[in-house]
Scaffold this motif. Structure first.
Motif, mmCIF file in Angstrom:
data_model
loop_
_atom_site.group_PDB
_atom_site.id
_atom_site.type_symbol
_atom_site.label_atom_id
_atom_site.label_comp_id
_atom_site.label_asym_id
_atom_site.label_seq_id
_atom_site.Cartn_x
_atom_site.Cartn_y
_atom_site.Cartn_z
ATOM 1 N N PHE A 380 0.871 -1.337 -0.163
ATOM 2 C CA PHE A 380 -0.125 -0.171 0.040
ATOM 3 C C PHE A 380 0.949 1.413 -0.030
ATOM 4 N N ASP A 381 0.242 2.338 -0.595
ATOM 5 C CA ASP A 381 1.116 3.599 -0.642
ATOM 6 C C ASP A 381 1.240 4.294 0.884
ATOM 7 N N LEU A 382 1.832 5.084 1.189
ATOM 8 C CA LEU A 382 1.754 6.142 2.244
ATOM 9 C C LEU A 382 0.484 6.851 2.252
ATOM 10 N N LYS A 383 -0.313 6.518 3.437
ATOM 11 C CA LYS A 383 -1.583 7.199 3.611
ATOM 12 C C LYS A 383 -1.905 7.414 5.069
ATOM 13 N N PRO A 384 -2.879 8.089 5.430
ATOM 14 C CA PRO A 384 -3.210 8.703 6.679
ATOM 15 C C PRO A 384 -3.515 7.338 7.566
ATOM 16 N N LYS A 385 -3.416 7.042 8.708
ATOM 17 C CA LYS A 385 -3.582 5.995 9.469
ATOM 18 C C LYS A 385 -5.208 5.722 9.522
ATOM 19 N N ASN A 386 -6.015 6.695 9.367
ATOM 20 C CA ASN A 386 -7.416 6.078 9.097
ATOM 21 C C ASN A 386 -7.642 5.260 8.024
ATOM 22 N N GLU A 387 -6.945 5.660 7.107
ATOM 23 C CA GLU A 387 -7.032 5.168 5.733
ATOM 24 C C GLU A 387 -6.507 4.015 5.693
ATOM 25 N N VAL A 388 -5.263 3.724 6.274
ATOM 26 C CA VAL A 388 -4.607 2.312 6.531
ATOM 27 C C VAL A 388 -5.604 1.426 7.255
ATOM 28 N N ALA A 389 -6.222 2.027 8.331
ATOM 29 C CA ALA A 389 -7.077 1.067 9.010
ATOM 30 C C ALA A 389 -8.061 0.497 8.080
ATOM 31 N N ASN A 390 -8.685 1.473 7.482
ATOM 32 C CA ASN A 390 -9.692 0.982 6.389
ATOM 33 C C ASN A 390 -9.377 -0.211 5.662
ATOM 34 N N ASP A 391 -7.902 -0.122 4.983
ATOM 35 C CA ASP A 391 -7.407 -0.889 4.245
ATOM 36 C C ASP A 391 -7.380 -2.237 4.887
ATOM 37 N N LEU A 392 -6.695 -2.284 6.221
ATOM 38 C CA LEU A 392 -6.800 -3.448 6.886
ATOM 39 C C LEU A 392 -8.170 -4.029 7.271
ATOM 40 N N LEU A 393 -9.105 -3.335 7.441
ATOM 41 C CA LEU A 393 -10.631 -3.672 7.649
ATOM 42 C C LEU A 393 -11.173 -4.316 6.238
ATOM 43 N N GLU A 394 -10.911 -3.921 5.251
ATOM 44 C CA GLU A 394 -11.195 -4.321 3.874
ATOM 45 C C GLU A 394 -10.527 -5.837 3.942
ATOM 46 N N ILE A 395 -9.488 -6.053 4.165
ATOM 47 C CA ILE A 395 -8.793 -7.493 4.182
ATOM 48 C C ILE A 395 -9.366 -8.441 5.025
#
Length: 407
Positions: A380-395
Protein backbone atom coordinates in the motif's frame (compact mmCIF):
# COMPACT_ATOMS: atom_id res chain seq x y z
CA UNK A 1 -13.11 4.72 -0.56
CA UNK A 2 -14.59 7.13 1.98
CA UNK A 3 -17.81 5.82 3.58
CA UNK A 4 -19.81 8.81 2.29
CA UNK A 5 -18.35 8.79 -1.22
CA UNK A 6 -21.19 8.92 -3.80
CA UNK A 7 -23.87 8.51 -1.13
CA UNK A 8 -27.10 10.37 -1.87
CA UNK A 9 -28.10 12.42 1.15
CA UNK A 10 -31.32 14.42 1.30
CA UNK A 11 -31.47 17.07 4.03
CA UNK A 12 -34.77 18.50 5.23
CA UNK A 13 -34.27 21.94 6.80
CA UNK A 14 -37.06 23.31 9.00
CA UNK A 15 -37.74 26.60 10.77
CA UNK A 16 -35.22 26.89 13.58
CA UNK A 17 -32.37 29.24 14.33
CA UNK A 18 -30.17 26.15 14.20
CA UNK A 19 -30.68 26.08 10.43
CA UNK A 20 -27.45 28.05 10.09
CA UNK A 21 -25.51 24.94 11.15
CA UNK A 22 -26.75 23.09 8.09
CA UNK A 23 -24.53 25.27 5.88
CA UNK A 24 -21.41 23.86 7.52
CA UNK A 25 -22.86 20.35 7.51
CA UNK A 26 -23.52 20.49 3.76
CA UNK A 27 -19.94 21.59 3.15
CA UNK A 28 -18.62 18.71 5.24
CA UNK A 29 -20.77 16.17 3.41
CA UNK A 30 -19.80 17.45 -0.03
CA UNK A 31 -16.15 17.38 0.99
CA UNK A 32 -16.56 13.71 1.91
CA UNK A 33 -17.83 13.01 -1.60
CA UNK A 34 -21.56 12.80 -0.86
CA UNK A 35 -24.21 14.02 -3.29
CA UNK A 36 -26.41 16.39 -1.28
CA UNK A 37 -29.84 17.76 -2.06
CA UNK A 38 -31.80 20.06 0.24
CA UNK A 39 -35.52 20.52 0.90
CA UNK A 40 -36.49 23.64 2.85
CA UNK A 41 -39.81 24.30 4.51
CA UNK A 42 -41.32 27.74 4.10
CA UNK A 43 -40.33 28.78 7.63
CA UNK A 44 -36.75 27.55 7.16
CA UNK A 45 -36.25 30.31 4.59
CA UNK A 46 -36.61 32.88 7.37
CA UNK A 47 -33.33 31.63 8.86
CA UNK A 48 -31.10 30.71 5.88
CA UNK A 49 -31.45 31.44 2.18
CA UNK A 50 -31.99 28.79 -0.51
CA UNK A 51 -29.19 30.44 -2.50
CA UNK A 52 -26.68 29.67 0.26
CA UNK A 53 -27.59 26.00 0.47
CA UNK A 54 -27.89 25.66 -3.29
CA UNK A 55 -24.38 27.06 -3.73
CA UNK A 56 -22.92 24.79 -1.05
CA UNK A 57 -24.71 21.62 -2.17
CA UNK A 58 -24.21 22.32 -5.88
CA UNK A 59 -27.86 21.38 -6.44
CA UNK A 60 -31.09 23.41 -6.64
CA UNK A 61 -32.90 23.71 -3.31
CA UNK A 62 -36.40 22.30 -3.29
CA UNK A 63 -39.27 23.88 -1.41
CA UNK A 64 -42.65 23.02 -2.90
CA UNK A 65 -44.33 20.43 -5.05
CA UNK A 66 -44.53 22.70 -8.08
CA UNK A 67 -41.56 24.36 -9.73
CA UNK A 68 -43.84 25.97 -12.31
CA UNK A 69 -47.61 25.69 -12.07
CA UNK A 70 -48.03 27.01 -15.59
CA UNK A 71 -46.01 24.19 -17.19
CA UNK A 72 -46.83 21.54 -14.60
CA UNK A 73 -43.17 20.94 -13.69
CA UNK A 74 -43.15 19.49 -10.20
CA UNK A 75 -40.91 17.83 -7.63
CA UNK A 76 -41.82 14.17 -7.42
CA UNK A 77 -41.72 13.20 -3.75
CA UNK A 78 -41.74 9.48 -4.59
CA UNK A 79 -38.70 9.82 -6.86
CA UNK A 80 -36.89 11.85 -4.19
CA UNK A 81 -37.63 9.15 -1.61
CA UNK A 82 -36.26 6.49 -3.93
CA UNK A 83 -33.23 8.60 -4.90
CA UNK A 84 -31.97 9.23 -1.38
CA UNK A 85 -29.81 6.75 0.52
CA UNK A 86 -30.78 8.63 3.64
CA UNK A 87 -33.05 11.48 4.73
CA UNK A 88 -31.74 13.76 7.47
CA UNK A 89 -34.18 16.25 8.96
CA UNK A 90 -32.01 18.90 10.58
CA UNK A 91 -32.94 20.94 12.41
CA UNK A 92 -36.07 19.04 13.38
CA UNK A 93 -38.41 21.41 15.22
CA UNK A 94 -41.11 20.36 17.67
CA UNK A 95 -43.66 21.19 14.96
CA UNK A 96 -41.95 18.96 12.39
CA UNK A 97 -41.55 16.12 14.89
CA UNK A 98 -45.26 16.27 15.66
CA UNK A 99 -46.18 16.09 11.97
CA UNK A 100 -43.82 13.19 11.28
CA UNK A 101 -45.02 11.29 14.35
CA UNK A 102 -48.62 11.57 13.20
CA UNK A 103 -48.27 11.24 9.45
CA UNK A 104 -49.44 14.75 8.60
CA UNK A 105 -48.55 15.37 4.96
CA UNK A 106 -48.95 19.07 4.16
CA UNK A 107 -45.69 19.96 2.35
CA UNK A 108 -42.97 18.47 0.18
CA UNK A 109 -40.73 17.46 3.08
CA UNK A 110 -43.52 15.52 4.80
CA UNK A 111 -44.43 13.79 1.54
CA UNK A 112 -40.81 12.75 0.99
CA UNK A 113 -40.55 11.54 4.60
CA UNK A 114 -43.59 9.31 4.15
CA UNK A 115 -42.14 8.02 0.86
CA UNK A 116 -38.70 7.07 2.20
CA UNK A 117 -37.67 3.43 1.92
CA UNK A 118 -34.20 3.87 3.39
CA UNK A 119 -32.96 5.36 6.66
CA UNK A 120 -34.31 8.54 8.24
CA UNK A 121 -32.45 10.55 10.88
CA UNK A 122 -33.79 13.43 12.96
CA UNK A 123 -31.59 16.08 14.61
CA UNK A 124 -33.96 17.90 16.99
CA UNK A 125 -33.46 21.55 17.89
CA UNK A 126 -35.66 23.52 20.30
CA UNK A 127 -35.74 25.14 23.71
CA UNK A 128 -35.27 22.89 26.73
CA UNK A 129 -38.87 23.12 27.98
CA UNK A 130 -40.22 22.26 24.54
CA UNK A 131 -37.90 19.27 24.33
CA UNK A 132 -38.86 18.05 27.80
CA UNK A 133 -42.59 18.43 27.26
CA UNK A 134 -44.37 15.05 27.40
CA UNK A 135 -45.90 15.67 23.95
CA UNK A 136 -42.46 16.13 22.35
CA UNK A 137 -41.04 13.12 24.19
CA UNK A 138 -44.01 11.02 23.07
CA UNK A 139 -43.49 12.15 19.48
CA UNK A 140 -39.79 11.23 19.65
CA UNK A 141 -40.68 7.80 21.04
CA UNK A 142 -43.21 7.30 18.27
CA UNK A 143 -40.73 8.37 15.61
CA UNK A 144 -38.17 5.89 16.96
CA UNK A 145 -40.79 3.15 16.99
CA UNK A 146 -41.13 3.55 13.22
CA UNK A 147 -37.45 2.59 12.84
CA UNK A 148 -36.17 6.15 12.48
CA UNK A 149 -33.11 7.33 14.40
CA UNK A 150 -32.73 10.42 16.52
CA UNK A 151 -29.42 12.26 16.91
CA UNK A 152 -29.79 13.54 20.43
CA UNK A 153 -29.50 17.31 20.91
CA UNK A 154 -26.64 18.69 22.92
CA UNK A 155 -26.50 20.60 26.19
CA UNK A 156 -25.54 24.26 26.26
CA UNK A 157 -26.67 27.84 25.84
CA UNK A 158 -29.87 28.12 23.80
CA UNK A 159 -31.23 30.93 21.65
CA UNK A 160 -33.67 31.81 24.44
CA UNK A 161 -30.76 32.57 26.77
CA UNK A 162 -31.49 29.52 28.90
CA UNK A 163 -28.98 26.73 29.33
CA UNK A 164 -29.91 23.10 28.93
CA UNK A 165 -30.58 20.31 26.44
CA UNK A 166 -31.98 21.32 23.07
CA UNK A 167 -29.07 22.48 20.91
CA UNK A 168 -28.95 20.71 17.57
CA UNK A 169 -25.98 18.36 17.39
CA UNK A 170 -22.91 19.98 15.88
CA UNK A 171 -22.23 19.33 12.17
CA UNK A 172 -19.14 17.28 12.98
CA UNK A 173 -21.20 15.04 15.27
CA UNK A 174 -23.86 14.53 12.61
CA UNK A 175 -21.15 13.77 10.05
CA UNK A 176 -19.77 11.09 12.35
CA UNK A 177 -23.21 9.53 12.82
CA UNK A 178 -23.75 9.35 9.07
CA UNK A 179 -20.23 8.00 8.54
CA UNK A 180 -20.93 5.19 10.98
CA UNK A 181 -24.27 4.53 9.27
CA UNK A 182 -22.64 4.05 5.88
CA UNK A 183 -19.63 2.20 7.29
CA UNK A 184 -21.71 -0.69 8.65
CA UNK A 185 -20.95 -3.93 6.80
CA UNK A 186 -22.97 -7.16 6.83
CA UNK A 187 -19.77 -9.23 7.08
CA UNK A 188 -18.99 -7.51 10.39
CA UNK A 189 -22.34 -8.20 12.03
CA UNK A 190 -21.87 -10.09 15.28
CA UNK A 191 -18.07 -10.16 15.00
CA UNK A 192 -16.00 -9.48 18.11
CA UNK A 193 -12.61 -7.83 17.74
CA UNK A 194 -9.83 -7.40 20.31
CA UNK A 195 -7.15 -4.77 19.61
CA UNK A 196 -4.03 -4.03 21.63
CA UNK A 197 -2.57 -0.55 21.19
CA UNK A 198 0.10 1.85 22.37
CA UNK A 199 3.33 1.27 24.30
CA UNK A 200 3.95 -0.36 27.65
CA UNK A 201 5.89 1.18 30.52
CA UNK A 202 8.24 -0.98 32.58
CA UNK A 203 9.13 0.57 35.94
CA UNK A 204 12.74 1.01 37.05
CA UNK A 205 11.79 2.76 40.27
CA UNK A 206 8.86 4.91 41.49
CA UNK A 207 9.98 7.71 39.15
CA UNK A 208 11.44 6.17 35.98
CA UNK A 209 10.37 3.59 33.45
CA UNK A 210 11.47 2.02 30.16
CA UNK A 211 9.15 2.53 27.19
CA UNK A 212 9.07 3.26 23.45
CA UNK A 213 7.76 5.87 21.02
CA UNK A 214 4.45 4.22 20.14
CA UNK A 215 1.65 6.79 20.02
CA UNK A 216 -1.25 4.33 19.83
CA UNK A 217 -2.66 6.14 16.77
CA UNK A 218 -2.67 3.08 14.53
CA UNK A 219 -4.42 0.90 17.08
CA UNK A 220 -7.01 3.57 17.81
CA UNK A 221 -7.64 4.09 14.09
CA UNK A 222 -8.23 0.35 13.75
CA UNK A 223 -10.65 0.43 16.68
CA UNK A 224 -12.66 3.17 15.02
CA UNK A 225 -12.71 1.43 11.63
CA UNK A 226 -13.88 -1.92 12.98
CA UNK A 227 -16.38 -0.31 15.34
CA UNK A 228 -17.85 1.78 12.52
CA UNK A 229 -18.17 -1.36 10.41
CA UNK A 230 -20.42 -2.87 13.07
CA UNK A 231 -18.01 -5.03 15.07
CA UNK A 232 -18.03 -5.26 18.85
CA UNK A 233 -14.58 -3.92 19.70
CA UNK A 234 -12.46 -4.20 22.84
CA UNK A 235 -9.28 -2.14 23.11
CA UNK A 236 -6.49 -2.92 25.57
CA UNK A 237 -4.17 0.08 25.52
CA UNK A 238 -0.98 1.21 27.13
CA UNK A 239 -0.45 4.85 28.19
CA UNK A 240 -1.03 7.27 25.28
CA UNK A 241 -1.97 10.92 24.88
CA UNK A 242 -5.21 10.17 23.06
CA UNK A 243 -8.85 10.25 24.08
CA UNK A 244 -10.18 6.77 24.72
CA UNK A 245 -11.91 5.37 21.60
CA UNK A 246 -15.67 4.83 21.60
CA UNK A 247 -15.76 1.04 21.74
CA UNK A 248 -17.62 -1.70 23.59
CA UNK A 249 -14.87 -2.09 26.17
CA UNK A 250 -11.74 -0.06 26.85
CA UNK A 251 -9.08 -1.50 29.16
CA UNK A 252 -6.18 0.79 30.15
CA UNK A 253 -2.94 -0.92 31.21
CA UNK A 254 0.66 0.14 31.82
CA UNK A 255 3.07 -2.77 31.79
CA UNK A 256 3.63 -5.75 29.53
CA UNK A 257 2.49 -8.00 32.38
CA UNK A 258 -0.77 -6.07 32.74
CA UNK A 259 -1.37 -6.20 28.98
CA UNK A 260 -0.65 -9.93 28.98
CA UNK A 261 -3.12 -10.62 31.77
CA UNK A 262 -5.84 -8.43 30.24
CA UNK A 263 -5.41 -10.01 26.79
CA UNK A 264 -5.05 -13.67 27.76
CA UNK A 265 -8.05 -13.53 30.09
CA UNK A 266 -10.28 -12.27 27.26
CA UNK A 267 -9.03 -13.61 23.93
CA UNK A 268 -11.15 -16.78 23.66
CA UNK A 269 -14.40 -14.89 23.03
CA UNK A 270 -13.09 -12.93 20.02
CA UNK A 271 -13.23 -13.64 16.30
CA UNK A 272 -10.26 -11.40 15.48
CA UNK A 273 -7.29 -10.29 17.57
CA UNK A 274 -5.06 -7.50 16.29
CA UNK A 275 -1.73 -7.03 18.04
CA UNK A 276 -1.03 -3.37 17.30
CA UNK A 277 0.63 -2.57 20.64
CA UNK A 278 4.38 -2.03 20.93
CA UNK A 279 4.93 -4.27 23.93
CA UNK A 280 8.30 -4.10 25.69
CA UNK A 281 10.46 -7.13 24.94
CA UNK A 282 12.38 -6.70 28.19
CA UNK A 283 11.59 -5.30 31.63
CA UNK A 284 13.75 -4.56 34.69
CA UNK A 285 14.31 -7.69 36.74
CA UNK A 286 13.51 -5.72 39.89
CA UNK A 287 11.77 -2.42 40.52
CA UNK A 288 13.77 -0.34 42.99
CA UNK A 289 11.58 0.59 45.98
CA UNK A 290 13.06 4.12 46.09
CA UNK A 291 14.31 6.49 43.42
CA UNK A 292 17.66 5.35 42.06
CA UNK A 293 20.22 8.02 42.92
CA UNK A 294 22.80 9.22 40.43
CA UNK A 295 26.03 7.60 41.61
CA UNK A 296 28.98 7.07 39.30
CA UNK A 297 29.36 7.46 35.55
CA UNK A 298 27.47 4.32 34.53
CA UNK A 299 24.44 2.36 35.64
CA UNK A 300 23.89 -1.33 34.97
CA UNK A 301 20.40 -2.75 34.74
CA UNK A 302 19.33 -6.37 34.83
CA UNK A 303 16.58 -6.93 32.28
CA UNK A 304 14.41 -10.01 31.82
CA UNK A 305 12.36 -11.01 28.82
CA UNK A 306 8.66 -10.27 29.05
CA UNK A 307 6.01 -12.83 28.16
CA UNK A 308 5.30 -12.81 24.43
CA UNK A 309 1.58 -12.07 24.30
CA UNK A 310 1.11 -12.72 20.60
CA UNK A 311 3.07 -16.00 20.63
CA UNK A 312 1.16 -17.21 23.69
CA UNK A 313 -2.19 -16.62 22.02
CA UNK A 314 -0.87 -17.96 18.72
CA UNK A 315 -0.25 -21.30 20.43
CA UNK A 316 -3.65 -21.30 22.14
CA UNK A 317 -5.86 -19.81 19.41
CA UNK A 318 -9.21 -21.32 18.61
CA UNK A 319 -9.95 -22.70 15.16
CA UNK A 320 -12.30 -19.91 14.09
CA UNK A 321 -10.05 -17.05 15.20
CA UNK A 322 -8.01 -14.75 12.97
CA UNK A 323 -4.78 -13.17 14.24
CA UNK A 324 -3.15 -10.07 12.79
CA UNK A 325 0.16 -8.73 14.04
CA UNK A 326 2.46 -5.82 13.25
CA UNK A 327 6.15 -5.90 12.43
CA UNK A 328 8.14 -2.68 12.61
CA UNK A 329 11.52 -3.38 11.05
CA UNK A 330 14.72 -1.51 10.22
CA UNK A 331 16.54 -4.17 8.19
CA UNK A 332 15.73 -7.36 6.27
CA UNK A 333 12.13 -6.20 6.58
CA UNK A 334 10.27 -8.76 4.49
CA UNK A 335 12.34 -11.68 5.70
CA UNK A 336 11.82 -10.75 9.36
CA UNK A 337 8.09 -10.13 8.88
CA UNK A 338 7.57 -13.54 7.26
CA UNK A 339 9.48 -15.18 10.10
CA UNK A 340 7.23 -13.42 12.62
CA UNK A 341 4.14 -14.54 10.73
CA UNK A 342 5.17 -18.19 11.06
CA UNK A 343 6.62 -18.04 14.56
CA UNK A 344 3.56 -16.43 16.11
CA UNK A 345 0.99 -18.34 14.07
CA UNK A 346 -0.54 -15.19 12.56
CA UNK A 347 -2.93 -15.12 9.63
CA UNK A 348 -1.65 -11.70 8.59
CA UNK A 349 1.35 -9.60 9.50
CA UNK A 350 1.45 -5.87 8.78
CA UNK A 351 4.95 -4.72 7.93
CA UNK A 352 6.16 -1.17 8.14
CA UNK A 353 9.70 0.12 8.04
CA UNK A 354 11.31 3.00 9.89
CA UNK A 355 13.24 3.63 6.68
CA UNK A 356 10.06 4.79 4.95
CA UNK A 357 9.47 8.52 5.41
CA UNK A 358 6.21 9.19 7.22
CA UNK A 359 5.86 5.62 8.54
CA UNK A 360 6.34 4.21 12.02
CA UNK A 361 5.91 5.79 15.42
CA UNK A 362 4.41 9.21 16.01
CA UNK A 363 3.32 10.01 12.45
CA UNK A 364 -0.21 10.66 11.26
CA UNK A 365 0.57 8.43 8.26
CA UNK A 366 1.81 4.93 7.66
CA UNK A 367 3.09 2.84 4.75
CA UNK A 368 2.47 -0.87 5.00
CA UNK A 369 2.85 -4.23 3.34
CA UNK A 370 0.54 -7.06 4.39
CA UNK A 371 1.71 -10.68 4.22
CA UNK A 372 -0.77 -13.54 4.61
CA UNK A 373 -0.34 -17.24 5.42
CA UNK A 374 0.12 -18.08 1.75
CA UNK A 375 3.04 -15.61 1.61
CA UNK A 376 1.10 -13.21 -0.61
CA UNK A 377 2.37 -9.65 -0.19
CA UNK A 378 0.07 -6.66 -0.71
CA UNK A 379 1.75 -3.26 -0.84
CA UNK A 380 0.00 0.00 0.00
CA UNK A 381 1.07 3.60 -0.57
CA UNK A 382 1.77 6.05 2.24
CA UNK A 383 -1.63 7.05 3.68
CA UNK A 384 -3.19 8.65 6.76
CA UNK A 385 -3.56 6.05 9.49
CA UNK A 386 -7.35 6.11 9.34
CA UNK A 387 -7.13 5.09 5.66
CA UNK A 388 -4.58 2.41 6.51
CA UNK A 389 -7.05 1.11 9.10
CA UNK A 390 -9.76 0.96 6.44
CA UNK A 391 -7.44 -1.00 4.13
CA UNK A 392 -6.83 -3.55 6.89
CA UNK A 393 -10.55 -3.65 7.64
CA UNK A 394 -11.24 -4.55 4.00
CA UNK A 395 -8.73 -7.40 4.14
CA UNK A 396 -10.45 -8.91 7.17
CA UNK A 397 -13.97 -8.34 5.83
CA UNK A 398 -13.03 -10.07 2.57
CA UNK A 399 -11.68 -13.00 4.59
CA UNK A 400 -14.88 -13.24 6.64
CA UNK A 401 -17.00 -12.96 3.51
CA UNK A 402 -15.20 -15.91 1.90
CA UNK A 403 -15.58 -17.95 5.08
CA UNK A 404 -19.32 -17.24 5.12
CA UNK A 405 -19.64 -18.33 1.48
CA UNK A 406 -18.06 -21.70 2.19
CA UNK A 407 -19.60 -22.34 5.60
Amino acid sequence: MKPLQSKKILIGVTGSIAAYKVCHLVRLLVKEGAEVRVIMTASARDFVTPLTLSTLSKNPVLGSFFEDRETGVWNNHVELGLWADILLIAPATAHTLAKCANGICDDLLQAVYLSMRSGVYFAPAMDLDMLQHPATQANLDRIRSFGNRVINPGYGELASGLTGAGRMAEPEEILQVLTVHFSARPEAAGKKVLITAGPTQEDLDPVRFISNHSSGKMGYALAKAFSNAGCEVTVIAGPVKLAAPEVSEFVPVRSAREMYEATVSRFEKFDLIIFAAAVADYAPAHKAPEKIKKDGDTLSLDLVKTIDIAATIGRSRLSHQLLMGFALETQHELENAKAKLAKKNFDFVVLNSLKDAGAGFGHETNKIRVIDREQNVTTFDLKPKNEVANDLLEIILNKWQKEQQFS
